[in-house]
Design an enzyme around this catalytic site. Sequence first.
Site, PDB file in Angstrom:
ATOM      1  N   ASP A  48      56.293 -37.542  85.499  1.00 61.30           N
ATOM      2  CA  ASP A  48      57.289 -37.320  86.543  1.00 61.30           C
ATOM      3  C   ASP A  48      58.700 -37.232  85.943  1.00 61.30           C
ATOM      4  OD1 ASP A  48      57.882 -37.345  89.486  1.00 61.30           O
ATOM      5  OD2 ASP A  48      58.965 -39.173  88.957  1.00 61.30           O
TER       6      ASP A  48
ATOM      7  N   GLU B 137      56.956 -32.677  84.213  1.00 63.66           N
ATOM      8  CA  GLU B 137      57.626 -32.120  85.393  1.00 63.66           C
ATOM      9  C   GLU B 137      59.086 -31.882  85.031  1.00 63.66           C
ATOM     10  OE1 GLU B 137      58.840 -33.066  90.027  1.00 63.66           O
ATOM     11  OE2 GLU B 137      58.914 -34.643  88.519  1.00 63.66           O
TER      12      GLU B 137
END
Length: 536
Positions: A203, A266
């Site tokens: 993330d 990401e």
Amino acid sequence: MDQGDNDWWRHGVFYQIYPRSFQDSNADGVGDIRGIIERLPYLKALGIDAVWLSPIFASPMADFGYDISDYTGIDPLFGTMADFDALVSAAHENGFKLILDLVPNHTSDQHPWFIESKSSRDNPKRDWYIWRDGKPDGGPPNNWLSEFGGSGWEYHNATGQYYYHAFLAQQPDLNWRNPDVREAIYEVMRFWLRKGVDGFRVDVIWHLIKDAEFRDNPPNPNYHEGQPPHERILTQYSTDRPEVHGIIAEMRRVTEEFGSRVLIGEIYLPLHRLVAYYGNDLAGAHMPFNFALLSTLWRAQSIEAIIADYEKALPIGAWPNWVLGNHDRPRVASRIGQEQARVAAMLLLTLRGTPTLYYGDEIGMHQVAIAPDQVQDPFEKNVPGIGVGRDGCRTPMQWDATLHAGFSTVTPWLPLADDFVRGNVVNLEADTKSILSLYKALIATRRKLPQLVTGAYEPVAAQGDILLYRRNGAAGSIIIALNLSAEPVSVTSSSLGFGNEILLSTFLDRFGESVQGVVDLRGNEGVMIAEPAQAG
């Protein structure tokens, strides 16, 4: 999928599951791990190779699992560790790889590390987070903003300092310059890798390192009212710092301790900065997620330019990837329309690189309008009324026409789409020309034809609303012609060849049709044309 194949992540089809919304097995209105196990036969029939799960770790759920209070525990909402172990076994038995969401930039404010860190200025874990004195006037240390609205700094009365949070105040950022923090997260990775997890999607990986001097971010000269407030400034000093690449290389080495695993990042950055995340000598992320298709104009020349720019920017030997939807962006069927969603499916599954599907896109799920009293997303609650809410792309999977769409036996945590009685898996499986049947055909064709996986990408000049390209391999070429408009058009090109055959139409009705230097495309149609290798 061959579990011993080191290149599985290069030629597999990835599928993202948002666990809260996939399948509820215990009648609480929220999807869970047992529900995912129940639905593995569906994924096997679809033909995908790897499953990525959004977070399932222990969390107060301020940001629905992206605020973690225990990195090595399963949240009871999703089940138990025994359930997770059963999922790993069932996934591998079915030939799937299993990818977890790693959230290393920040923890929950209820994580034991932060509870210790905020307890006093001299606590050993104080430096595990980013604490700073305020300015002389008592204000925040600098002008950094939270992506979810307001300042990125929260004042802590008890110790008289501010801590930094790139997202919610309940999500304090870890200090990745501290080697103890790094090693603690690497141990978290090893914990899950030992359990058989096949890799991580990391993330907000470009956020991990912040400017050592905490300089103010510059203003965004292109900001205009109506954009999210955090876009008033450019995140020059709070993200994408050069030192981050050393951290990612360390993460990569952790995954490599366990053989054939994958590290995905990401990253929302322009392509020329995105590709730096492959790392020096490709020692960074295996695949920095390429989100270019999420925001591009849906025009042939725009898409052709993005593909060309990306292919040109890729370091030698780097493997590309493409994404059409995820849990943070509006559904593709709503962005470009249901008819073009079929064309987009053909684009995604015929471009060079690993495709990632978002659950429900294969059945044409659209963005669901969420009434104000049903909003769950903290981003929408903090910054209401400008369309930043993410709930509409996270609604429950539509399995059948029964009450609650077969997702649950009780009212789900988010409302269902109002057309689920028609647009559901059972109905679409019965329709041989549905978008679900198209996805299955595209995935099966991709699996059958190596040039669609490893073949070179060769653009053929876009003509008006037609995107035209080839995938070349030893067994011949595949020509892809996509009509991005609702108007029928004839495509005439020497590239189409003579005596070639249509392999697949997005309407699923032209298999074997002969092509003689011209192909007539209906509005919103894409076709794949086989060009056999020349003898000799």
